[in-house]
Scaffold this motif. Structure first.
Motif, PDB file in Angstrom:
ATOM      1  N   SER A  14       0.833  -1.198   0.000  1.00 64.46           N
ATOM      2  CA  SER A  14       0.000   0.000   0.000  1.00 64.46           C
ATOM      3  C   SER A  14       0.870   1.250   0.000  1.00 64.46           C
ATOM      4  O   SER A  14       1.857   1.332   0.739  1.00 64.46           O
ATOM      5  CB  SER A  14      -0.904   0.020   1.237  1.00 64.46           C
ATOM      6  OG  SER A  14      -1.497   1.307   1.393  1.00 64.46           O
ATOM      7  N   PRO A  15       0.500   2.266  -0.794  1.00 62.15           N
ATOM      8  CA  PRO A  15       1.233   3.530  -0.755  1.00 62.15           C
ATOM      9  C   PRO A  15       0.837   4.413   0.414  1.00 62.15           C
ATOM     10  O   PRO A  15       1.353   5.526   0.561  1.00 62.15           O
ATOM     11  CB  PRO A  15       0.860   4.186  -2.084  1.00 62.15           C
ATOM     12  CG  PRO A  15      -0.530   3.701  -2.340  1.00 62.15           C
ATOM     13  CD  PRO A  15      -0.553   2.278  -1.816  1.00 62.15           C
ATOM     14  N   GLY A  16      -0.092   3.913   1.267  1.00 61.80           N
ATOM     15  CA  GLY A  16      -0.534   4.702   2.403  1.00 61.80           C
ATOM     16  C   GLY A  16       0.591   4.979   3.383  1.00 61.80           C
ATOM     17  O   GLY A  16       1.276   4.053   3.834  1.00 61.80           O
ATOM     18  N   LEU A  17       0.802   6.250   3.712  1.00 60.59           N
ATOM     19  CA  LEU A  17       1.850   6.627   4.654  1.00 60.59           C
ATOM     20  C   LEU A  17       1.374   6.507   6.098  1.00 60.59           C
ATOM     21  O   LEU A  17       2.072   5.975   6.965  1.00 60.59           O
ATOM     22  CB  LEU A  17       2.305   8.067   4.381  1.00 60.59           C
ATOM     23  CG  LEU A  17       3.334   8.642   5.355  1.00 60.59           C
ATOM     24  CD1 LEU A  17       4.670   7.907   5.233  1.00 60.59           C
ATOM     25  CD2 LEU A  17       3.527  10.141   5.110  1.00 60.59           C
ATOM     26  N   ALA A  18       0.167   7.015   6.367  1.00 58.93           N
ATOM     27  CA  ALA A  18      -0.358   6.998   7.741  1.00 58.93           C
ATOM     28  C   ALA A  18      -1.865   7.194   7.683  1.00 58.93           C
ATOM     29  O   ALA A  18      -2.427   7.578   6.651  1.00 58.93           O
ATOM     30  CB  ALA A  18       0.297   8.090   8.576  1.00 58.93           C
ATOM     31  N   ARG A  19      -2.524   6.924   8.815  1.00 54.40           N
ATOM     32  CA  ARG A  19      -3.967   7.098   8.867  1.00 54.40           C
ATOM     33  C   ARG A  19      -4.404   7.470  10.268  1.00 54.40           C
ATOM     34  O   ARG A  19      -3.639   7.375  11.235  1.00 54.40           O
ATOM     35  CB  ARG A  19      -4.675   5.835   8.407  1.00 54.40           C
ATOM     36  CG  ARG A  19      -4.633   4.667   9.381  1.00 54.40           C
ATOM     37  CD  ARG A  19      -5.270   3.421   8.758  1.00 54.40           C
ATOM     38  NE  ARG A  19      -5.459   2.347   9.734  1.00 54.40           N
ATOM     39  CZ  ARG A  19      -5.878   1.131   9.392  1.00 54.40           C
ATOM     40  NH1 ARG A  19      -6.139   0.836   8.131  1.00 54.40           N
ATOM     41  NH2 ARG A  19      -6.045   0.199  10.332  1.00 54.40           N
ATOM     42  N   GLU A  20      -5.658   7.879  10.381  1.00 58.76           N
ATOM     43  CA  GLU A  20      -6.239   8.197  11.682  1.00 58.76           C
ATOM     44  C   GLU A  20      -7.689   7.729  11.711  1.00 58.76           C
ATOM     45  O   GLU A  20      -8.378   7.727  10.688  1.00 58.76           O
ATOM     46  CB  GLU A  20      -6.161   9.707  11.957  1.00 58.76           C
ATOM     47  CG  GLU A  20      -6.906  10.566  10.945  1.00 58.76           C
ATOM     48  CD  GLU A  20      -6.776  12.054  11.236  1.00 58.76           C
ATOM     49  OE1 GLU A  20      -6.436  12.408  12.376  1.00 58.76           O
ATOM     50  OE2 GLU A  20      -7.018  12.849  10.314  1.00 58.76           O
ATOM     51  N   LEU A  21      -8.123   7.308  12.884  1.00 58.43           N
ATOM     52  CA  LEU A  21      -9.513   6.936  13.102  1.00 58.43           C
ATOM     53  C   LEU A  21     -10.212   8.134  13.736  1.00 58.43           C
ATOM     54  O   LEU A  21      -9.864   8.548  14.851  1.00 58.43           O
ATOM     55  CB  LEU A  21      -9.601   5.711  14.018  1.00 58.43           C
ATOM     56  CG  LEU A  21     -11.008   5.217  14.363  1.00 58.43           C
ATOM     57  CD1 LEU A  21     -11.752   4.795  13.103  1.00 58.43           C
ATOM     58  CD2 LEU A  21     -10.954   4.055  15.359  1.00 58.43           C
ATOM     59  N   LEU A  22     -11.162   8.700  13.039  1.00 56.78           N
ATOM     60  CA  LEU A  22     -11.855   9.884  13.526  1.00 56.78           C
ATOM     61  C   LEU A  22     -12.813   9.499  14.651  1.00 56.78           C
ATOM     62  O   LEU A  22     -13.567   8.538  14.535  1.00 56.78           O
ATOM     63  CB  LEU A  22     -12.638  10.542  12.394  1.00 56.78           C
ATOM     64  CG  LEU A  22     -11.815  10.978  11.170  1.00 56.78           C
ATOM     65  CD1 LEU A  22     -12.739  11.537  10.086  1.00 56.78           C
ATOM     66  CD2 LEU A  22     -10.776  12.012  11.556  1.00 56.78           C
ATOM     67  N   THR A  23     -12.780  10.283  15.715  1.00 54.94           N
ATOM     68  CA  THR A  23     -13.724  10.074  16.799  1.00 54.94           C
ATOM     69  C   THR A  23     -15.071  10.684  16.422  1.00 54.94           C
ATOM     70  O   THR A  23     -15.181  11.432  15.441  1.00 54.94           O
ATOM     71  CB  THR A  23     -13.219  10.741  18.088  1.00 54.94           C
ATOM     72  OG1 THR A  23     -13.198  12.172  17.884  1.00 54.94           O
ATOM     73  CG2 THR A  23     -11.819  10.263  18.448  1.00 54.94           C
TER      74      THR A  23
END
Length: 400
Positions: free
Chosen positions: A325-334
């Motif tokens: 995956s080219p995804g660098l980072a992610r976040e789970l939104l509250t």
């Protein structure tokens, strides 16, 4: 050069998402964004994730770019099954530096992977100097339904300050050529408040937009981003900083001229002729839909998970060539994150937001200050007045 991407949690190597994020993907609409990171030259105000030939370095090829995007699309197909795609938006950069064959291959890949919904809106951005009538006809034939042209101004002196390469009359002419090529939906982008821009300059830009016969206009105040060539010139005293008062005057001029020509605002910085002229892709963003962003630096959102790809085209291509995956980072939104973003976006819309979604005290104060439409307020919705649009950020702070 574009600013740094935010920090976040690692993205799994296969790009997989939590089950709860994918369970109802596409329920509120699904869009695909394709980022094309190439530009022939860099505008002085631009901090987008774009690269000229001299900035690219090795390992990234414009000729191979469509194939790389299709590799990410294949990965995405293993992660989600969203149902038909409501809108596709190809942005940049300058997407029209790619051949119409390559743009068509990418669109066909999206259709074969997830299917395009009947009547799907398919937009590409374009620089006016990067298209001609033949290119636009081929683009329409490839399945694109909408084109968005970066005009910025009809004044040559303003274009010079912005480091734009097209002539003052090229953007309206390109818009006319797009309509003649079969595009019913054409947008022209304006930037106002550039140092040296006079009221007459902006009035001339507005007349040129109206005369071009487009059905959509975006107009944004100039924002000076750190790290850009323009920011450096202002820091050295070569150019004055933009004026908030001038920006407000320009906005009022835009509202008057576009309103007289039959346009209606539907988002603070966007006007359309009739509902059919509204950009459906942006409306999906603004109303909480899911989307997958393909390309280096592209952001995505599915079911409350937001992630962003590595920025540089060579790093992006390398990861995909390795099956990663080219995804660098992610976040789970509250829930609080999602509520805040929902308010920030919907308050800017002509349709507004239900009053029960915002702080009652702040809304009442905005109403008494003349920033909200009383009739809509009585019906339980928060809708900005013209003065409220000028102070939209302040209203958002109050009602949050």
């Amino acid at each position: 050069m574009a600013g740094a991407l935010p920090d976040g949690d690692p993205v799994p190597r296969d790009g997989s998402l939590p089950d709860e994020a994918t369970r109802e993907v596409g329920k509120n609409g699904f869009a695909v964004y394709v980022h094309v990171p190439f530009c022939a030259s860099r505008c002085g105000y631009c901090d987008f994730n774009t690269y000229t030939a001299s900035e690219l370095g090795g390992g990234a090829s414009r000729d191979e770019y469509a194939e790389t995007v299709l590799a990410e699309l294949a990965l995405a197909a293993r992660v989600i099954e969203p149902g038909p795609v409501d809108t596709v938006f190809v942005g940049g950069g300058t997407p029209t530096l790619l051949s119409t064959d390559d743009l068509g291959r990418i669109l066909d890949g999206i259709d074969r992977t997830w299917g395009l919904a009947p009547g799907a809106e398919v937009t590409t951005e374009a620089n006016p100097e990067s298209v001609d009538p033949a290119y636009l006809r081929r683009l329409r034939g490839a399945g694109f339904t909408r084109v968005s042209l970066g005009m910025q101004s009809a004044a040559a002196n303003v274009l010079r300050v912005l480091d734009r390469k097209h002539t003052a009359g090229r953007a309206p002419q390109a818009a006319i050529e797009a309509r003649e090529a079969g595009f019913e939906h054409v947008n022209l982008d304006l930037i106002y408040g550039t140092p040296g821009e006079s009221a007459d300059d902006f009035e001339r830009s507005l007349r040129a937009v109206v005369d071009a016969g487009v059905d959509h206009v975006s107009a944004y105040a100039l924002i000076v981003e750190d790290g850009t060539r323009m920011a450096g010139r202002m820091r050295r005293g070569e150019l004055p900083y933009p004026s908030d008062d001038v920006a407000a005057d320009r906005y009022l001029a835009a509202e008057a001229a576009l309103g007289d020509a039959g346009f209606e605002w539907y988002e603070v910085s966007n006007w359309a002729r009739g509902d059919g002229g509204r950009c459906q892709h942006n409306l999906l963003y603004w109303t909480g839909a899911d989307w997958w962003g393909l390309g280096p630096g592209a952001h995505s959102h599915v079911g409350g998970v937001r992630w962003w790809n590595v920025k540089h085209p060579s790093a992006y291509a390398k990861r995909l060539s390795e099956g990663v995956s080219p995804g660098l980072a992610r976040e789970l939104l509250t829930d609080d994150d999602r509520h805040m973003e929902d308010v920030m976006l919907r308050v800017r819309l002509r349709d507004g937001i239900p009053l029960d979604r915002v702080d009652a005290t702040g809304a009442a104060r905005a109403l008494s200050d003349g920033l909200l439409e009383p009739h809509a307020y009585d019906e339980g919705r928060l809708v900005l007045t013209l003065r409220g649009r000028l102070l939209a950020d302040a209203v958002i702070r109050d009602v949050l």
